[in-house]
Design a protein around this motif. Sequence first.
Motif, PDB file in Angstrom:
ATOM      1  N   ALA A   1      46.593  56.257  21.018  1.00  0.00           N
ATOM      2  CA  ALA A   1      46.671  54.765  21.282  1.00  0.00           C
ATOM      3  C   ALA A   1      46.937  54.686  22.713  1.00  0.00           C
ATOM      4  O   ALA A   1      46.711  53.415  23.594  1.00  0.00           O
ATOM      5  N   ARG A   2      48.044  55.634  23.482  1.00  0.00           N
ATOM      6  CA  ARG A   2      48.476  55.305  24.769  1.00  0.00           C
ATOM      7  C   ARG A   2      47.248  55.588  25.526  1.00  0.00           C
ATOM      8  O   ARG A   2      47.106  54.937  26.550  1.00  0.00           O
ATOM      9  N   VAL A   3      46.462  56.150  25.287  1.00  0.00           N
ATOM     10  CA  VAL A   3      45.449  56.496  26.285  1.00  0.00           C
ATOM     11  C   VAL A   3      44.456  55.191  26.243  1.00  0.00           C
ATOM     12  O   VAL A   3      43.922  55.010  27.259  1.00  0.00           O
ATOM     13  N   ARG A   4      44.236  54.902  24.897  1.00  0.00           N
ATOM     14  CA  ARG A   4      43.419  53.608  24.878  1.00  0.00           C
ATOM     15  C   ARG A   4      44.010  52.546  25.487  1.00  0.00           C
ATOM     16  O   ARG A   4      43.434  51.665  26.437  1.00  0.00           O
ATOM     17  N   GLY A   5      45.504  52.474  25.458  1.00  0.00           N
ATOM     18  CA  GLY A   5      46.066  51.317  26.130  1.00  0.00           C
ATOM     19  C   GLY A   5      45.868  51.443  27.718  1.00  0.00           C
ATOM     20  O   GLY A   5      45.865  50.490  28.350  1.00  0.00           O
ATOM     21  N   ALA A   6      45.881  52.552  28.271  1.00  0.00           N
ATOM     22  CA  ALA A   6      45.960  52.984  29.734  1.00  0.00           C
ATOM     23  C   ALA A   6      44.623  52.462  30.078  1.00  0.00           C
ATOM     24  O   ALA A   6      44.239  51.988  31.170  1.00  0.00           O
ATOM     25  N   SER A   7      43.552  52.922  29.329  1.00  0.00           N
ATOM     26  CA  SER A   7      42.029  52.586  29.634  1.00  0.00           C
ATOM     27  C   SER A   7      41.850  51.262  29.750  1.00  0.00           C
ATOM     28  O   SER A   7      41.308  50.584  30.623  1.00  0.00           O
ATOM     29  N   ALA A   8      42.470  50.483  28.761  1.00  0.00           N
ATOM     30  CA  ALA A   8      42.399  48.660  28.765  1.00  0.00           C
ATOM     31  C   ALA A   8      43.026  48.255  29.778  1.00  0.00           C
ATOM     32  O   ALA A   8      42.680  47.123  30.386  1.00  0.00           O
ATOM     33  N   ARG A   9      44.097  49.112  30.247  1.00  0.00           N
ATOM     34  CA  ARG A   9      44.746  48.303  31.376  1.00  0.00           C
ATOM     35  C   ARG A   9      44.045  48.527  32.653  1.00  0.00           C
ATOM     36  O   ARG A   9      43.870  47.563  33.679  1.00  0.00           O
ATOM     37  N   ALA A  10      43.476  49.485  32.828  1.00  0.00           N
ATOM     38  CA  ALA A  10      42.390  49.718  33.972  1.00  0.00           C
ATOM     39  C   ALA A  10      41.467  48.827  33.957  1.00  0.00           C
ATOM     40  O   ALA A  10      41.009  48.445  34.992  1.00  0.00           O
ATOM     41  N   ASP A  11      40.796  48.598  32.915  1.00  0.00           N
ATOM     42  CA  ASP A  11      39.756  47.541  32.574  1.00  0.00           C
ATOM     43  C   ASP A  11      40.184  46.263  32.894  1.00  0.00           C
ATOM     44  O   ASP A  11      39.547  45.367  33.973  1.00  0.00           O
ATOM     45  N   MET A  12      41.520  45.964  32.685  1.00  0.00           N
ATOM     46  CA  MET A  12      42.201  44.608  32.812  1.00  0.00           C
ATOM     47  C   MET A  12      42.264  44.428  34.568  1.00  0.00           C
ATOM     48  O   MET A  12      42.055  43.483  35.049  1.00  0.00           O
ATOM     49  N   MET A  13      42.751  45.640  35.285  1.00  0.00           N
ATOM     50  CA  MET A  13      42.868  45.579  36.630  1.00  0.00           C
ATOM     51  C   MET A  13      41.667  45.705  37.337  1.00  0.00           C
ATOM     52  O   MET A  13      41.595  45.144  38.565  1.00  0.00           O
ATOM     53  N   LEU A  14      40.423  46.169  36.953  1.00  0.00           N
ATOM     54  CA  LEU A  14      39.235  45.820  37.600  1.00  0.00           C
ATOM     55  C   LEU A  14      38.660  44.695  37.492  1.00  0.00           C
ATOM     56  O   LEU A  14      38.353  43.931  38.498  1.00  0.00           O
ATOM     57  N   ALA A  15      38.914  43.834  36.314  1.00  0.00           N
ATOM     58  CA  ALA A  15      38.533  42.423  36.171  1.00  0.00           C
ATOM     59  C   ALA A  15      39.536  41.494  37.246  1.00  0.00           C
ATOM     60  O   ALA A  15      38.885  40.758  37.790  1.00  0.00           O
ATOM     61  N   GLU A  16      40.599  42.029  37.143  1.00  0.00           N
ATOM     62  CA  GLU A  16      41.691  41.221  38.082  1.00  0.00           C
ATOM     63  C   GLU A  16      41.312  41.420  39.729  1.00  0.00           C
ATOM     64  O   GLU A  16      41.527  40.502  40.640  1.00  0.00           O
ATOM     65  N   PHE A  17      40.919  42.698  40.006  1.00  0.00           N
ATOM     66  CA  PHE A  17      40.396  42.769  41.338  1.00  0.00           C
ATOM     67  C   PHE A  17      39.050  42.047  41.688  1.00  0.00           C
ATOM     68  O   PHE A  17      39.032  41.564  42.629  1.00  0.00           O
ATOM     69  N   ASP A  18      38.264  42.116  40.762  1.00  0.00           N
ATOM     70  CA  ASP A  18      37.111  41.194  41.037  1.00  0.00           C
ATOM     71  C   ASP A  18      37.490  39.712  41.040  1.00  0.00           C
ATOM     72  O   ASP A  18      36.914  38.986  42.091  1.00  0.00           O
ATOM     73  N   ARG A  19      38.484  39.313  40.261  1.00  0.00           N
ATOM     74  CA  ARG A  19      39.065  37.734  40.430  1.00  0.00           C
ATOM     75  C   ARG A  19      39.479  37.575  41.774  1.00  0.00           C
ATOM     76  O   ARG A  19      39.251  36.633  42.523  1.00  0.00           O
ATOM     77  N   VAL A  20      40.281  38.548  42.186  1.00  0.00           N
ATOM     78  CA  VAL A  20      41.117  38.295  43.617  1.00  0.00           C
ATOM     79  C   VAL A  20      39.995  38.045  44.705  1.00  0.00           C
ATOM     80  O   VAL A  20      40.117  37.504  45.741  1.00  0.00           O
ATOM     81  N   VAL A  21      38.966  39.310  44.649  1.00  0.00           N
ATOM     82  CA  VAL A  21      37.903  39.163  45.558  1.00  0.00           C
ATOM     83  C   VAL A  21      37.386  37.919  45.644  1.00  0.00           C
ATOM     84  O   VAL A  21      37.087  37.333  46.928  1.00  0.00           O
ATOM     85  N   LEU A  22      36.723  37.345  44.452  1.00  0.00           N
ATOM     86  CA  LEU A  22      35.933  35.918  44.251  1.00  0.00           C
ATOM     87  C   LEU A  22      37.056  35.053  44.807  1.00  0.00           C
ATOM     88  O   LEU A  22      36.551  34.048  45.610  1.00  0.00           O
ATOM     89  N   GLN A  23      38.173  35.039  44.649  1.00  0.00           N
ATOM     90  CA  GLN A  23      39.101  33.888  44.899  1.00  0.00           C
ATOM     91  C   GLN A  23      39.243  33.769  46.516  1.00  0.00           C
ATOM     92  O   GLN A  23      39.457  33.082  47.117  1.00  0.00           O
ATOM     93  N   ALA A  24      39.507  35.082  47.153  1.00  0.00           N
ATOM     94  CA  ALA A  24      39.519  35.244  48.447  1.00  0.00           C
ATOM     95  C   ALA A  24      38.341  34.828  49.378  1.00  0.00           C
ATOM     96  O   ALA A  24      38.525  33.999  50.324  1.00  0.00           O
ATOM     97  N   LEU A  25      37.350  35.026  48.802  1.00  0.00           N
ATOM     98  CA  LEU A  25      35.774  34.564  49.459  1.00  0.00           C
ATOM     99  C   LEU A  25      35.929  32.918  49.394  1.00  0.00           C
ATOM    100  O   LEU A  25      35.522  32.482  50.271  1.00  0.00           O
ATOM    101  N   ARG A  26      36.029  32.565  48.085  1.00  0.00           N
ATOM    102  CA  ARG A  26      36.078  31.051  47.839  1.00  0.00           C
ATOM    103  C   ARG A  26      37.275  30.366  48.722  1.00  0.00           C
ATOM    104  O   ARG A  26      36.886  29.279  49.323  1.00  0.00           O
ATOM    105  N   GLU A  27      38.333  30.964  48.611  1.00  0.00           N
ATOM    106  CA  GLU A  27      39.535  30.033  49.474  1.00  0.00           C
ATOM    107  C   GLU A  27      39.111  30.447  51.095  1.00  0.00           C
ATOM    108  O   GLU A  27      39.367  29.038  51.760  1.00  0.00           O
TER     109      GLU A  27
END
Length: 487
Positions: A366-392
Amino acid sequence: MKRLLQGGVLALVLAGVAACTTVGPDYALPKDSRFAQTQQQPVALDARGSSAVDAAHAAVAGRWWKLYDDARLDALVEQALQGNVELKVAAARLAQAQARYTQVLALGGVNGNVEAAAVRGRISAESLLQPEVLPVANFANASLSVSYQLDLFGKIRRAVEAASADAEAVQAASDLARISVAAAVVGAYAEICHGNHELAVARHSLELQQASRQVAARLHASGRGTVTAVKRAETQVATLQAALPLLQARKQAAAYELAELLGRTPDQVPAEALDCAEAPELKQPIPVGDGAALLRRRPDVRQVERELAAATAEIGVATAEMYPDVFIGGSIGANGLLDDFGKKVTQQFTFGPLLSWSIPGRGARARVRGASARADMMLAEFDRVVLQALRETQTILSSYAEDLRHVAALREARDRAEVAAADMRRLYQGGRVPYLASLDAERTLASTEASLAAAEAQVSKDQIRLFLALGGGWADQAAATSAGAAH
């Protein structure tokens, strides 16, 4: 001796395995991320038709506030960078992250331990299978042990990767704090300057209107004017007077903000800032660069990219915890009666590998799955920040261009209002137009000047927001810290 050689061979074999095995994914920026897409096809930053004197596609300046060429402003920013409390907090967080990285870096390698004790007591007779109680005696114990953890599955290497990326993320956050403080200082200083200018415009308009009220009162007293004209003049005077406290309050709020940014109390606002009568103006076009350079430069983008790298490394840490920890080492020492301590009969030593393994269960997986889920979340957050920076950035560029046009139009209207007001005053003094016509022209001029002053203040805010959005501030640090994005 044979066993000793066998242990040495085993250690060499394990060391060889350790040199080539690292579990978990190697970090690489996903090719389908928004950041990678902008690097392959850079986004053009469009100032929406602003003239060449307002924006230029050139590299963004590091200490962008120096483009204003204002010595007092430069001094205030430097004072804030030294005395700002928020920056001291950011510096402490950075030092903490760097210490944590050093701590993780020291997990591997050779570790030693020394123990020594001298006690008086009695050993359990039954533990030695003796029927009689043993006498009280003096005992001594001393040992020196050395061990080396074999990082067979890359647990330590992944932990070092994660700690390094975390430290770089905190560095980016520190850069963002410094840039934000610098922008806030420039904004507060410009607000004070514009506040003084708007107050001067409002007071001048009030003086003109008070003079007009006196004229209207005299005309009414002599039978040449009306009560309505007097009331209108008094209403305009009251309206202009009512605007003064609001302008003064805005100026004071900016002064208190500046004091806080400098790390001072509200009663310690620099006098040179309070006396500012003319807001700083840019001496050259704003360099906006391009979309690819923007994303590599912005601290918030760099921060979340490093957090994504750390989350990816944590998958390897969690995965490696499912495998055994292997140590190799040895110890020498002596243990026995104090009187015999050091003699051959008390001497002892050990040498060889040690394996420690907690058999993985559902929790480890479960710890491995949780770490993988956090990496997926951070990738989505990365995309959000990039798009926000361009829009802003694009939004601010557009607003800045439109506000510049607005100022240009108001300046033209102000110039025409000045001519119209002067003409109407001359005509009124010559008896060719009624007083109310001259009053309307003066009121139009005062309103236009106030609108122009407010619009110029908005342009200053746009410039500061644009520089902040472009990520200007510490180009050298940004280039060094963003190197992780290229790996």
